[in-house]
Motif scaffolding. Structure first.
Motif, PDB file in Angstrom:
ATOM      1  N   ARG A  25     -29.535 -88.030  15.049  1.00  0.00           N
ATOM      2  CA  ARG A  25     -29.586 -86.641  14.587  1.00  0.00           C
ATOM      3  C   ARG A  25     -30.949 -85.991  14.856  1.00  0.00           C
ATOM      4  O   ARG A  25     -31.320 -85.040  14.172  1.00  0.00           O
ATOM      5  CB  ARG A  25     -29.255 -86.594  13.083  1.00  0.00           C
ATOM      6  CG  ARG A  25     -27.775 -86.865  12.807  1.00  0.00           C
ATOM      7  CD  ARG A  25     -27.507 -87.114  11.334  1.00  0.00           C
ATOM      8  NE  ARG A  25     -26.093 -87.102  11.037  1.00  0.00           N
ATOM      9  CZ  ARG A  25     -25.257 -88.130  11.248  1.00  0.00           C
ATOM     10  NH1 ARG A  25     -25.729 -89.262  11.750  1.00  0.00           N
ATOM     11  NH2 ARG A  25     -23.978 -88.032  10.954  1.00  0.00           N
ATOM     12  N   GLU A  81     -30.105 -81.653   9.393  1.00  0.00           N
ATOM     13  CA  GLU A  81     -28.923 -82.518   9.342  1.00  0.00           C
ATOM     14  C   GLU A  81     -29.316 -83.958   9.026  1.00  0.00           C
ATOM     15  O   GLU A  81     -28.625 -84.649   8.272  1.00  0.00           O
ATOM     16  CB  GLU A  81     -28.181 -82.448  10.674  1.00  0.00           C
ATOM     17  CG  GLU A  81     -26.872 -83.219  10.681  1.00  0.00           C
ATOM     18  CD  GLU A  81     -26.134 -83.103  11.994  1.00  0.00           C
ATOM     19  OE1 GLU A  81     -24.985 -83.582  12.047  1.00  0.00           O
ATOM     20  OE2 GLU A  81     -26.696 -82.573  12.965  1.00  0.00           O
ATOM     21  N   LYS A 103     -23.632 -89.132  16.878  1.00  0.00           N
ATOM     22  CA  LYS A 103     -24.172 -89.100  15.517  1.00  0.00           C
ATOM     23  C   LYS A 103     -23.498 -90.210  14.724  1.00  0.00           C
ATOM     24  O   LYS A 103     -22.291 -90.176  14.495  1.00  0.00           O
ATOM     25  CB  LYS A 103     -23.913 -87.743  14.861  1.00  0.00           C
ATOM     26  CG  LYS A 103     -24.604 -86.586  15.568  1.00  0.00           C
ATOM     27  CD  LYS A 103     -24.213 -85.259  14.929  1.00  0.00           C
ATOM     28  CE  LYS A 103     -24.878 -84.099  15.681  1.00  0.00           C
ATOM     29  NZ  LYS A 103     -24.476 -82.799  15.088  1.00  0.00           N
TER      30      LYS A 103
END
Length: 400
Positions: free
Chosen positions: A35, A44, A387
């Motif tokens: 991320r 995030e 991710k």
């Protein structure tokens, strides 16, 4: 190893880790997040870890923080430079606001890295051809070893400046420091190769350099592979010797004991289902076809069972005089945690279980009998190329 009822370690008690006090004995294990596309902290990334912090863990581990651009192991990782410090400070502030401590995993990928990600040919103790990526790593010089040691110390200093309570030195999974421990990769004939004493020299020097640089400003942990499931590589008898040397040096506050590698037979670390289709879907040709045809022989197949690292890890308990131990692997319930503590471990670390249920530790405190819902399908393994997340919880990947 058991303790009397009066002195029995319990999960939900305050505990000391070097200079740091944790609210309980649970640690969110490092799971590379992907991320940080620019090598910096993002909102995030902070939200991802806030879920674990607010979910009850004593400490969460930011992974993976490369000590140098050549040390990246996957896309979207943190690069430990001064420019990253403001974002890292936002990260630690957020974890502290949630009453959790924050650890930064510091690493150099070595033969796990790839030129596609780093822009450089991977490095290893000696020339080494990866049986998974087919990349040829070059052997590094003594001066480069010294530079890599300094980079670990530099990264630790930046982590302390950013407010981290702990740093975790990645000495596992055949990343660069771990590769020195492996006679399969390390064919050197100088003071860093040959005997286990020589092969342990690099990790000892890293630990010493970090301790000299940051002192007691933060706890110093190391992640150490006990075995890696590869013939002629890291064996329990030798990893015990390495652990004893590190313990005698007195530079580490804790060792997190792990297994497996990121070079070959990767499933030895994870156990359970082998997600061939998922890996193939994350690859471009010709690797996509190669994974479909040869994925299982390369990755290996190993049956999952609860507490699957405990058998090897308990061998270390009586060997440590100065260093606390962290148990990892197949921990999915409060009973699992207590079993580890009763055997003499000081902390327990969880990875996949918390990817699916970030609030699992907090719920266990309220409902001691619950068991985590992770079924070890290992779909999270190939999400590292994007991710990292549990495939059952896609909203967690996008919105946290």
């Amino acid at each position: 190893m058991t303790e009397s009822t009066v002195d029995r370690r319990t999960v939900f008690e305050q505990v000391q880790l070097g200079p740091v006090t944790l609210r309980n004995r649970t640690i969110k294990a490092a799971t590379s997040e992907g991320r940080s596309p620019e090598g910096r902290v993002t909102d995030e990334l902070i939200a991802f870890h806030e879920a674990f912090a607010r979910g009850g863990v004593g400490m969460t581990t930011l992974a993976y923080c490369a000590t140098t651009r050549a040390g990246f192991s996957a896309p979207g990782q943190i690069l430990m430079t001064r420019d990253a410090v403001p974002g890292l400070r936002e990260f630690t502030d957020a974890m502290h606001a949630a009453d959790a401590k924050a650890s930064a995993q510091l690493g150099h990928a070595g033969p796990v890295g790839s030129k596609k990600i780093t822009g450089q040919r991977p490095m290893a103790p000696s020339r080494f051809l990866s049986p998974t990526s087919f990349q040829l790593s070059r052997g590094i010089s003594v001066e480069e070893i010294r530079e890599a040691t300094r980079q670990f110390a530099d990264a630790a200093e930046l982590a302390v400046e950013a407010g981290f309570d702990a740093v975790e030195l990645h000495f596992g999974h055949l990343y660069l420091p771990s590769a020195f421990l492996s006679p399969w990769i390390n064919k050197r004939t100088d003071g860093y190769g040959g005997s286990i004493e020589n092969r342990t020299r690099f990790v000892r020097e890293i630990a010493e350099a970090v301790k000299q640089r940051i002192g007691d400003s933060a706890a110093i942990l190391a992640k150490l592979s006990m075995t890696d499931g590869i013939k002629g590589s890291i064996r329990l008898e030798e990893s015990l010797q390495s652990a004893r040397m590190l313990d005698a040096d007195g530079h580490l506050d804790a060792l997190e004991l792990t297994q497996g590698s990121s070079v070959f037979h990767q499933m030895y670390l994870f156990r359970g289902d082998v997600p061939i289709e998922g890996f193939a879907g994350a690859m471009s040709e010709p690797f996509k076809t190669g994974v479909k045809l040869l994925g299982k022989p390369i990755l290996g197949e190993y049956e999952y069972h609860d507490l699957y690292m405990l058998g090897d890890a308990r061998q270390f308990v009586r060997s440590m005089k100065n260093t606390k131990l962290i148990l990892l692997g197949g921990i999915n319930s409060l009973d699992h945690m207590q079993t580890g503590l009763d055997e003499g471990f000081d902390f327990v670390a969880m990875g996949r279980a918390l990817l699916r249920e970030p609030d699992l530790v907090g719920r266990m405190r309220v409902e001691p009998g619950i068991t985590g819902r992770c079924d070890h399908n290992n779909g999270c393994m190939f999400t590292v190329y994007g991710k990292t997340h549990c495939v059952y919880e896609p909203d967690f990947a996008q919105n946290r």
